[in-house]
Structure formats: C-alpha cells, structure tokens
Design a protein around this motif. Structure first.
Motif, PDB file in Angstrom:
ATOM      1  N   THR A   1      -4.924  -3.524   6.647  1.00 49.94           N
ATOM      2  CA  THR A   1      -5.239  -3.932   5.282  1.00 49.94           C
ATOM      3  C   THR A   1      -5.884  -2.777   4.536  1.00 49.94           C
ATOM      4  O   THR A   1      -6.583  -1.938   5.118  1.00 49.94           O
ATOM      5  N   GLY A   2      -5.648  -2.751   3.217  1.00 55.34           N
ATOM      6  CA  GLY A   2      -6.223  -1.709   2.363  1.00 55.34           C
ATOM      7  C   GLY A   2      -5.884  -1.985   0.923  1.00 55.34           C
ATOM      8  O   GLY A   2      -5.097  -2.885   0.606  1.00 55.34           O
ATOM      9  N   LEU A   3      -6.466  -1.198   0.026  1.00 58.06           N
ATOM     10  CA  LEU A   3      -6.211  -1.400  -1.393  1.00 58.06           C
ATOM     11  C   LEU A   3      -4.838  -0.861  -1.786  1.00 58.06           C
ATOM     12  O   LEU A   3      -4.035  -1.555  -2.407  1.00 58.06           O
ATOM     13  N   PHE A   4      -4.542   0.380  -1.410  1.00 59.53           N
ATOM     14  CA  PHE A   4      -3.243   0.998  -1.690  1.00 59.53           C
ATOM     15  C   PHE A   4      -2.646   1.490  -0.374  1.00 59.53           C
ATOM     16  O   PHE A   4      -3.289   2.224   0.370  1.00 59.53           O
ATOM     17  N   GLY A   5      -1.398   1.079  -0.129  1.00 63.36           N
ATOM     18  CA  GLY A   5      -0.773   1.490   1.115  1.00 63.36           C
ATOM     19  C   GLY A   5      -1.500   0.932   2.316  1.00 63.36           C
ATOM     20  O   GLY A   5      -2.081   1.661   3.112  1.00 63.36           O
ATOM     21  N   ALA A   6      -1.447  -0.386   2.456  1.00 65.04           N
ATOM     22  CA  ALA A   6      -2.197  -1.024   3.542  1.00 65.04           C
ATOM     23  C   ALA A   6      -1.762  -0.501   4.910  1.00 65.04           C
ATOM     24  O   ALA A   6      -2.594  -0.272   5.793  1.00 65.04           O
ATOM     25  N   GLY A   7      -0.466  -0.306   5.075  1.00 64.88           N
ATOM     26  CA  GLY A   7       0.006   0.270   6.330  1.00 64.88           C
ATOM     27  C   GLY A   7      -0.190   1.768   6.359  1.00 64.88           C
ATOM     28  O   GLY A   7      -0.878   2.313   7.220  1.00 64.88           O
ATOM     29  N   MET A   8       0.422   2.457   5.382  1.00 64.31           N
ATOM     30  CA  MET A   8       0.343   3.912   5.285  1.00 64.31           C
ATOM     31  C   MET A   8       0.286   4.315   3.825  1.00 64.31           C
ATOM     32  O   MET A   8       0.850   3.655   2.961  1.00 64.31           O
ATOM     33  N   SER A   9      -0.361   5.450   3.564  1.00 62.25           N
ATOM     34  CA  SER A   9      -0.363   5.998   2.207  1.00 62.25           C
ATOM     35  C   SER A   9      -0.370   7.511   2.263  1.00 62.25           C
ATOM     36  O   SER A   9      -0.867   8.111   3.227  1.00 62.25           O
ATOM     37  N   THR A  10       0.196   8.125   1.238  1.00 61.15           N
ATOM     38  CA  THR A  10       0.065   9.568   1.081  1.00 61.15           C
ATOM     39  C   THR A  10      -0.120   9.887  -0.391  1.00 61.15           C
ATOM     40  O   THR A  10       0.478   9.260  -1.257  1.00 61.15           O
ATOM     41  N   SER A  11      -0.954  10.862  -0.667  1.00 60.35           N
ATOM     42  CA  SER A  11      -1.148  11.317  -2.042  1.00 60.35           C
ATOM     43  C   SER A  11      -0.801  12.792  -2.184  1.00 60.35           C
ATOM     44  O   SER A  11      -1.225  13.455  -3.129  1.00 60.35           O
ATOM     45  N   GLY A  12      -0.021  13.311  -1.240  1.00 58.22           N
ATOM     46  CA  GLY A  12       0.410  14.701  -1.286  1.00 58.22           C
ATOM     47  C   GLY A  12       0.975  15.118   0.046  1.00 58.22           C
ATOM     48  O   GLY A  12       0.890  14.399   1.047  1.00 58.22           O
ATOM     49  N   GLY A  13       1.579  16.290   0.091  1.00 57.30           N
ATOM     50  CA  GLY A  13       2.132  16.805   1.335  1.00 57.30           C
ATOM     51  C   GLY A  13       3.442  16.148   1.704  1.00 57.30           C
ATOM     52  O   GLY A  13       4.120  15.538   0.870  1.00 57.30           O
ATOM     53  N   THR A  14       3.811  16.251   2.978  1.00 53.61           N
ATOM     54  CA  THR A  14       5.086  15.719   3.465  1.00 53.61           C
ATOM     55  C   THR A  14       4.838  14.714   4.581  1.00 53.61           C
ATOM     56  O   THR A  14       3.941  14.884   5.412  1.00 53.61           O
ATOM     57  N   VAL A  15       5.670  13.662   4.581  1.00 56.23           N
ATOM     58  CA  VAL A  15       5.585  12.618   5.599  1.00 56.23           C
ATOM     59  C   VAL A  15       6.986  12.329   6.119  1.00 56.23           C
ATOM     60  O   VAL A  15       7.924  12.159   5.333  1.00 56.23           O
ATOM     61  N   LEU A  16       7.129  12.272   7.434  1.00 55.18           N
ATOM     62  CA  LEU A  16       8.382  11.890   8.077  1.00 55.18           C
ATOM     63  C   LEU A  16       8.106  10.719   9.005  1.00 55.18           C
ATOM     64  O   LEU A  16       7.237  10.796   9.878  1.00 55.18           O
ATOM     65  N   VAL A  17       8.850   9.623   8.798  1.00 59.70           N
ATOM     66  CA  VAL A  17       8.720   8.420   9.621  1.00 59.70           C
ATOM     67  C   VAL A  17      10.081   8.134  10.249  1.00 59.70           C
ATOM     68  O   VAL A  17      11.071   7.970   9.531  1.00 59.70           O
TER      69      VAL A  17
END
Length: 350
Positions: A162-178
C-alpha cells in the motif's frame, strides 16, 4: 548471529575486504533483531547467502541496510521485515542485488519506499517477493528515483503493498525493467494513483508480466506520465482503469491482454489524456467497464491514441462509446482494428 556480528562484517567490508558469508540458521527459522537505528552504513562489498532460504529473518531497524556510494550488497535467501523506514535504502552510487529474498511487513511514514528504496543507485531483484509493505508516499513495495537510477525486477512478485502513489512500485526517474513478474493486489491511498505501478518521469519497460487486481482512485494497474513500454503482459481486474497515460506521457502497449478492468469514469481498459500519446498494437481490449464513455478505451484532452491490429470487444460503458470513445480535442486512429460487440455501441467520436 547478532546485530553486533553483522556490523562487524560491514566494518570489515568498509575497510576494504570483500566479505562473503554463508549463513546456516541455528535454530531453523532464526530471527535476528536489528536495533532502531539499523545496521551501520555500507560502503564496501558484503555478500550474505542463506543455505536454507527463507529460514533466516532480519527484523527491525530504521532501514535494516543503508547502502551508500560505492557500497555493494548481495543478499540471497533472507527475509527482511519490521523496518520503520524501508528495509533497504540504496543511495547514489550503491549497488544492491536480491535473490530469493522476501521483503515483507516493512513500513515508511516518509515519502519514499515502504519495502525497498533505490535513490540513484542500481538495484536488481530476482526470484524474490516484495509483499505487505506500506509507504505514506510513493512506492509502497519498491520506490525508484534519480536520473541515473536503475531498477531491474525479474521472476518476482510484488503483491499486497500500500502507498499513496504506486502502491506496488513507483519511479520518478531513471530506468526500470520488469520481466516475468506478478504485480498484484496492491492498493493506493484514496487520493493517490497507480495501484500497481506509477511512472512519474522515468523510462519503464514491462515484459511478460501480470498486472492484476490492483486498485487506485486513478490508474489502478499502471499510471504513466513518463515513457512506458508494456509488452506481452496481462493487465486485468484493476480498478480504476487498466492503463492510464496522463500529462504528456508516452505509452506503447504491444502483444498484451487488457481485460476485466473497471473505472468510475472514462476508459475502463485504457485512458489517454493530458496531451499524452498512446499506441496499442496487436492487443486485446475486452470485458472492461466504465461508468462514463470508453468502456474499452478513452482518449481525451488533446491526447493521441493509435490502435493498430487490435481487437476491442465485449466492453461496456454507461455512456456512448462502449468500445472506444474519442472526446474533447483528442485524436484517435484505428488501423486494421476490430471494434465489435461493445455496449451500448462501439465507437464514439466527439
């Protein structure tokens, strides 16, 4: 084993040794309690491998591990729980690798990362579980930030956070690979967005994964204002909306199934607005529902939506545009796309 032992290894690593310890829990299901301040910061190389995975738990601490510039942390087979400000903080220049590790039941009343926080470093998560963590801000499970940050999640589960933004995952920059990862059952706060994943300003690629049964006031599955590529992935059973592209974001969805999502508004399957650009190719959009226009897909507010070789069927809206709705100043282009069997109609333009 004790906190004192762990800090001794960290100090040896910080003094130049590459500390690699194989840990055999005695007794089995052993719990090592970490004090409120967490372990010493790590700037050296530390590798901990549990010979009986899942049977050794580190519990407590502010952040259990605090990885600083040049620090390298590798964990295999551990359980990390009970931290009050994220289980692992990985700062600029740090490197963290988790394999077969469970990160569960951690919380952060600050703004960033309930389970794991990657702040400008490199973090790789393989064959692991991030579940039941909470953040007051972004990234209940995993938070990523920083223009040079890199986050990779492979063959893992991110569930029930649980969270306010991106309860599972969040990013505000950079690179993400799932890759080949299940993002499921995460829930954002009532005023938040992105139950499964929120991409604020990063470049995110999701391949061969499942984004299912997440919930949020906006963008229950995926919310994007950066650059998002979703490939060969199932986006299903999310509330509100499967994929939401907003505020000038760019999204490519290809070879996916977007099915059974719901919103109390427009765009049950996907919504594109705020000047964003979304391309949906070789994808099925089906059995989604909306209380406004666009049960399958809605394009609003100057956005550009392209459906290419797609199938839009069996969706339902409480207003015109059961399949696809183009409203306001948005532009929608259908290329070799079938829009059939939607309720109350298939396409609304204007």
């Amino acid at each position: 084993m004790s906190e004192t032992t762990l800090n001794g290894w960290i100090r040896a690593a910080n003094n130049g040794a590459h500390v690699h310890e194989r840990l055999t829990p005695t007794p089995k299901d052993c719990v090592v309690t970490i004090g409120p301040a967490g372990l010493d910061p790590l700037v050296g190389k530390l590798t901990l491998t549990v010979t009986d995975p899942g049977r050794l738990t580190f519990s407590g601490g502010d952040s259990i591990f605090d990885v600083r510039d040049r620090g390298v942390l590798s964990l295999t087979g551990l359980v990390l729980t009970g931290a009050t400000a994220t289980a692992i903080t990985n700062n600029h220049g740090g490197t963290v690798t988790l394999t077969g590790t469970k990160v569960t039941g951690n919380s952060n009343q600050g703004i960033f990362g309930g389970g794991l926080a990657n702040s400008g470093g490199t973090m790789t998560i393989v064959d692991s579980e991030v579940s039941g963590n909470t953040a007051a801000g972004q990234g209940g499970g995993i938070a990523n930030a920083g223009i040079n940050s890199s986050l990779t999640v492979v063959n893992s589960r991110v569930t029930g956070n649980t969270g306010l933004f991106g309860a599972g995952m969040s990013t505000s920059g950079g690179t993400v690979l799932v890759v080949n990862t299940r993002i499921a059952g995460n829930q954002s706060s009532p005023d938040g967005a992105g139950g499964g994943f929120t991409n604020g300003a990063g470049t995110v690629t999701i391949i061969g994964s499942e984004v299912v049964d997440n919930s949020s006031n906006e963008g229950g599955g995926l919310t994007n204002t950066g650059t998002l590529h979703v490939i060969n992935t199932k986006v299903s059973g999310n509330r509100s909306t499967g994929i939401a592209n907003l505020a000038g974001g760019v999204v490519l969805v290809t070879d996916c199934k977007v099915t059974g999502n719901h919103t109390d508004g427009p765009g049950g399957g996907v919504i594109n607005g705020g000047g964003g650009t979304m391309t949906v190719a070789n994808t099925e959009i089906s059995a989604n529902t909306a209380t406004a226009a666009g049960g399958g897909a809605a394009n609003t507010s100057g956005g550009v939506l392209r459906l290419v070789n797609a199938k839009v069927f069996g969706n339902k809206a409480d207003a015109a545009g059961g399949g696809v709705a183009n409203t306001g100043t948005g532009r929608t282009y259908l290329t070799n796309t079938a829009v059939d069997g939607n309720t109350p109609d298939n396409v609304r333009n204007g």
